[in-house]
Motif scaffolding. Structure first.
Motif, mmCIF file in Angstrom:
data_model
loop_
_atom_site.group_PDB
_atom_site.id
_atom_site.type_symbol
_atom_site.label_atom_id
_atom_site.label_comp_id
_atom_site.label_asym_id
_atom_site.label_seq_id
_atom_site.Cartn_x
_atom_site.Cartn_y
_atom_site.Cartn_z
ATOM 1 N N ASN A 45 -3.922 2.517 -0.064
ATOM 2 C CA ASN A 45 -3.015 1.938 0.941
ATOM 3 C C ASN A 45 -2.280 0.728 0.379
ATOM 4 N N TYR A 46 -2.991 -0.085 -0.364
ATOM 5 C CA TYR A 46 -2.376 -1.243 -1.017
ATOM 6 C C TYR A 46 -1.394 -0.782 -2.088
ATOM 7 N N ASP A 47 -1.769 0.233 -2.839
ATOM 8 C CA ASP A 47 -0.890 0.786 -3.869
ATOM 9 C C ASP A 47 0.432 1.256 -3.256
ATOM 10 N N GLU A 48 0.352 1.901 -2.101
ATOM 11 C CA GLU A 48 1.570 2.376 -1.424
ATOM 12 C C GLU A 48 2.481 1.217 -1.038
ATOM 13 N N LEU A 49 1.900 0.134 -0.557
ATOM 14 C CA LEU A 49 2.696 -1.032 -0.184
ATOM 15 C C LEU A 49 3.375 -1.645 -1.410
ATOM 16 N N LEU A 50 2.650 -1.731 -2.513
ATOM 17 C CA LEU A 50 3.224 -2.287 -3.736
ATOM 18 C C LEU A 50 4.410 -1.451 -4.206
ATOM 19 N N LYS A 51 4.251 -0.150 -4.214
ATOM 20 C CA LYS A 51 5.318 0.734 -4.691
ATOM 21 C C LYS A 51 6.542 0.679 -3.770
ATOM 22 N N LYS A 52 6.318 0.391 -2.508
ATOM 23 C CA LYS A 52 7.407 0.373 -1.532
ATOM 24 C C LYS A 52 8.150 -0.952 -1.514
ATOM 25 N N TYR A 53 7.446 -2.065 -1.728
ATOM 26 C CA TYR A 53 8.052 -3.373 -1.498
ATOM 27 C C TYR A 53 8.114 -4.280 -2.736
ATOM 28 N N VAL A 54 7.663 -3.797 -3.881
ATOM 29 C CA VAL A 54 7.765 -4.566 -5.121
ATOM 30 C C VAL A 54 8.641 -3.786 -6.091
ATOM 31 N N ASN A 55 9.614 -4.467 -6.707
ATOM 32 C CA ASN A 55 10.486 -3.754 -7.633
ATOM 33 C C ASN A 55 9.954 -3.824 -9.063
ATOM 34 N N GLU A 56 10.659 -3.187 -9.994
ATOM 35 C CA GLU A 56 10.187 -3.105 -11.372
ATOM 36 C C GLU A 56 10.092 -4.479 -12.034
ATOM 37 N N ALA A 57 10.898 -5.420 -11.559
ATOM 38 C CA ALA A 57 10.852 -6.775 -12.116
ATOM 39 C C ALA A 57 9.707 -7.599 -11.535
ATOM 40 N N GLY A 58 9.006 -7.033 -10.549
ATOM 41 C CA GLY A 58 7.878 -7.731 -9.954
ATOM 42 C C GLY A 58 8.223 -8.611 -8.776
ATOM 43 N N PHE A 59 9.466 -8.530 -8.300
ATOM 44 C CA PHE A 59 9.862 -9.327 -7.145
ATOM 45 C C PHE A 59 9.589 -8.561 -5.845
ATOM 46 N N VAL A 60 9.331 -9.311 -4.792
ATOM 47 C CA VAL A 60 8.806 -8.742 -3.553
ATOM 48 C C VAL A 60 9.845 -8.767 -2.437
ATOM 49 N N ASP A 61 9.944 -7.672 -1.724
ATOM 50 C CA ASP A 61 10.728 -7.611 -0.492
ATOM 51 C C ASP A 61 9.808 -8.072 0.639
ATOM 52 N N TYR A 62 9.707 -9.368 0.819
ATOM 53 C CA TYR A 62 8.786 -9.920 1.821
ATOM 54 C C TYR A 62 9.204 -9.559 3.243
ATOM 55 N N GLN A 63 10.498 -9.497 3.495
ATOM 56 C CA GLN A 63 10.955 -9.124 4.834
ATOM 57 C C GLN A 63 10.506 -7.705 5.175
ATOM 58 N N GLY A 64 10.643 -6.801 4.218
ATOM 59 C CA GLY A 64 10.200 -5.430 4.441
ATOM 60 C C GLY A 64 8.689 -5.343 4.566
ATOM 61 N N LEU A 65 7.985 -6.026 3.683
ATOM 62 C CA LEU A 65 6.525 -6.007 3.726
ATOM 63 C C LEU A 65 5.998 -6.564 5.037
ATOM 64 N N ALA A 66 6.704 -7.536 5.596
ATOM 65 C CA ALA A 66 6.281 -8.128 6.870
ATOM 66 C C ALA A 66 6.240 -7.097 7.987
ATOM 67 N N THR A 67 7.086 -6.068 7.889
ATOM 68 C CA THR A 67 7.085 -5.031 8.932
ATOM 69 C C THR A 67 5.837 -4.166 8.858
ATOM 70 N N GLU A 68 5.143 -4.211 7.724
ATOM 71 C CA GLU A 68 3.898 -3.454 7.566
ATOM 72 C C GLU A 68 2.731 -4.382 7.231
ATOM 73 N N GLN A 69 2.825 -5.620 7.717
ATOM 74 C CA GLN A 69 1.755 -6.568 7.437
ATOM 75 C C GLN A 69 0.421 -6.118 8.015
ATOM 76 N N ALA A 70 0.455 -5.390 9.109
ATOM 77 C CA ALA A 70 -0.789 -4.900 9.697
ATOM 78 C C ALA A 70 -1.538 -4.005 8.709
ATOM 79 N N LYS A 71 -0.797 -3.227 7.931
ATOM 80 C CA LYS A 71 -1.418 -2.362 6.925
ATOM 81 C C LYS A 71 -2.017 -3.194 5.797
ATOM 82 N N LEU A 72 -1.321 -4.263 5.423
ATOM 83 C CA LEU A 72 -1.836 -5.177 4.402
ATOM 84 C C LEU A 72 -3.098 -5.873 4.891
ATOM 85 N N LYS A 73 -3.074 -6.340 6.129
ATOM 86 C CA LYS A 73 -4.257 -7.006 6.682
ATOM 87 C C LYS A 73 -5.425 -6.030 6.823
ATOM 88 N N SER A 74 -5.130 -4.788 7.141
ATOM 89 C CA SER A 74 -6.187 -3.785 7.240
ATOM 90 C C SER A 74 -6.863 -3.583 5.889
#
Length: 259
Positions: A45-74
């Motif tokens: 589940n964590y791997d899926e979030l990384l692939k969806k919201y982290v780009n190849e340069a390692g930068f994070v789409d925090y706004q997008g990740l925030a929409t699935e924060q419940a999955k991260l907290k889980s």
């Protein structure tokens, strides 16, 4: 009270080179030295979030990740109720704590409305690294606990390229979750990519400019008898000369967000 013993260190060191104590790898046995079992943790589940919201340069789409924060907290809850056991293989323990550190940092950034820098988040003595917000087996810990009291004590300096403190000058956050099977490969990859990135300037083999990470943790990189130059040369495409005069780049603590 548990942070009093570290007061002097905190006052002297303004980066992440601090520890709040409480969680100690010393209490875990090295899995390679005994009959071991492989943990059955699922990091997918964590791997899926990384692939969806982290780009190849390692930068994070925090706004997008925030929409699935419940999955991260889980996922973090899942880790908290499945702490490492003494008979886990060492690789499983590394993977657990690296993922715990990185996922907790992502959650912390979102919980604090994505500040310009992680250092803008308050904590004891003004240090976010000492803020107790990570739950493991019912107890609260800080990022410094995971880094200083566990990962550094496990004796592999590559962890400094694997953990990410949500800052521009940090080694990049990989788009893959660590597991017991891939942790050695991924730590090698993280080290190689970081050493050869623009976070270091190795163009002059006699006068390299290294990331301040090598200054923060020199004793870790040289603990096996290598010089710092020898350690860097293990991963460098452009090898440094033995007598190279090392200087260090300023550290950029701005948030590692996607533009």
């Amino acid at each position: 009270m548990k942070k009093i013993a570290y007061l002097i260190a905190v006052l002297l060191i303004a980066a992440s080179c601090v520890s709040s104590g409480g969680l100690h790898y010393d209490s875990l046995q090295n899995g390679e030295q005994m009959e071991t079992s492989r943990a059955k943790l699922d990091h997918s589940n964590y791997d899926e979030l990384l692939k969806k919201y982290v780009n190849e340069a390692g930068f994070v789409d925090y706004q997008g990740l925030a929409t699935e924060q419940a999955k991260l907290k889980s996922y973090l809850t899942y880790l908290s109720v499945n702490p490492p056991k003494s008979d886990w293989e060492t690789g499983e323990q590394f993977a657990y704590y690296i993922n715990l550190y990185n996922a907790s940092t992502l959650d912390l950034i979102i919980d604090n409305d994505m500040p310009g820098s992680i250092k803008d988040i308050d904590g004891p003595l003004g240090q976010v690294w000492l803020k107790d917000f990570i739950t493991v087996n019912g107890k609260q810990y800080a990022l410094a606990d995971i880094e200083k009291s566990v990962l550094q004590k496990m004796g592999d300096p590559r962890i400094h390229f694997a953990i990410n403190c949500a800052s521009y000058s940090c080694p990049k956050l990989l788009r893959t979750a660590y597991t017991g099977k891939n942790v050695d490969e991924l730590m090698d990859r993280a080290a190689t990519e970081f050493v050869n990135s623009d976070k270091n300037d190795l163009s002059d083999p006699n006068n390299p400019k290294l990331s301040s990470i090598f200054k923060f943790y020199t004793s870790d990189f040289t603990s096996n008898g290598m010089t710092l130059v020898e350690y860097v040369n293990q991963f460098a495409s452009n090898r440094l000369n033995a007598g190279a005069k090392v200087t260090y780049k300023d550290y950029d603590w701005s948030l590692n967000k996607q533009s």
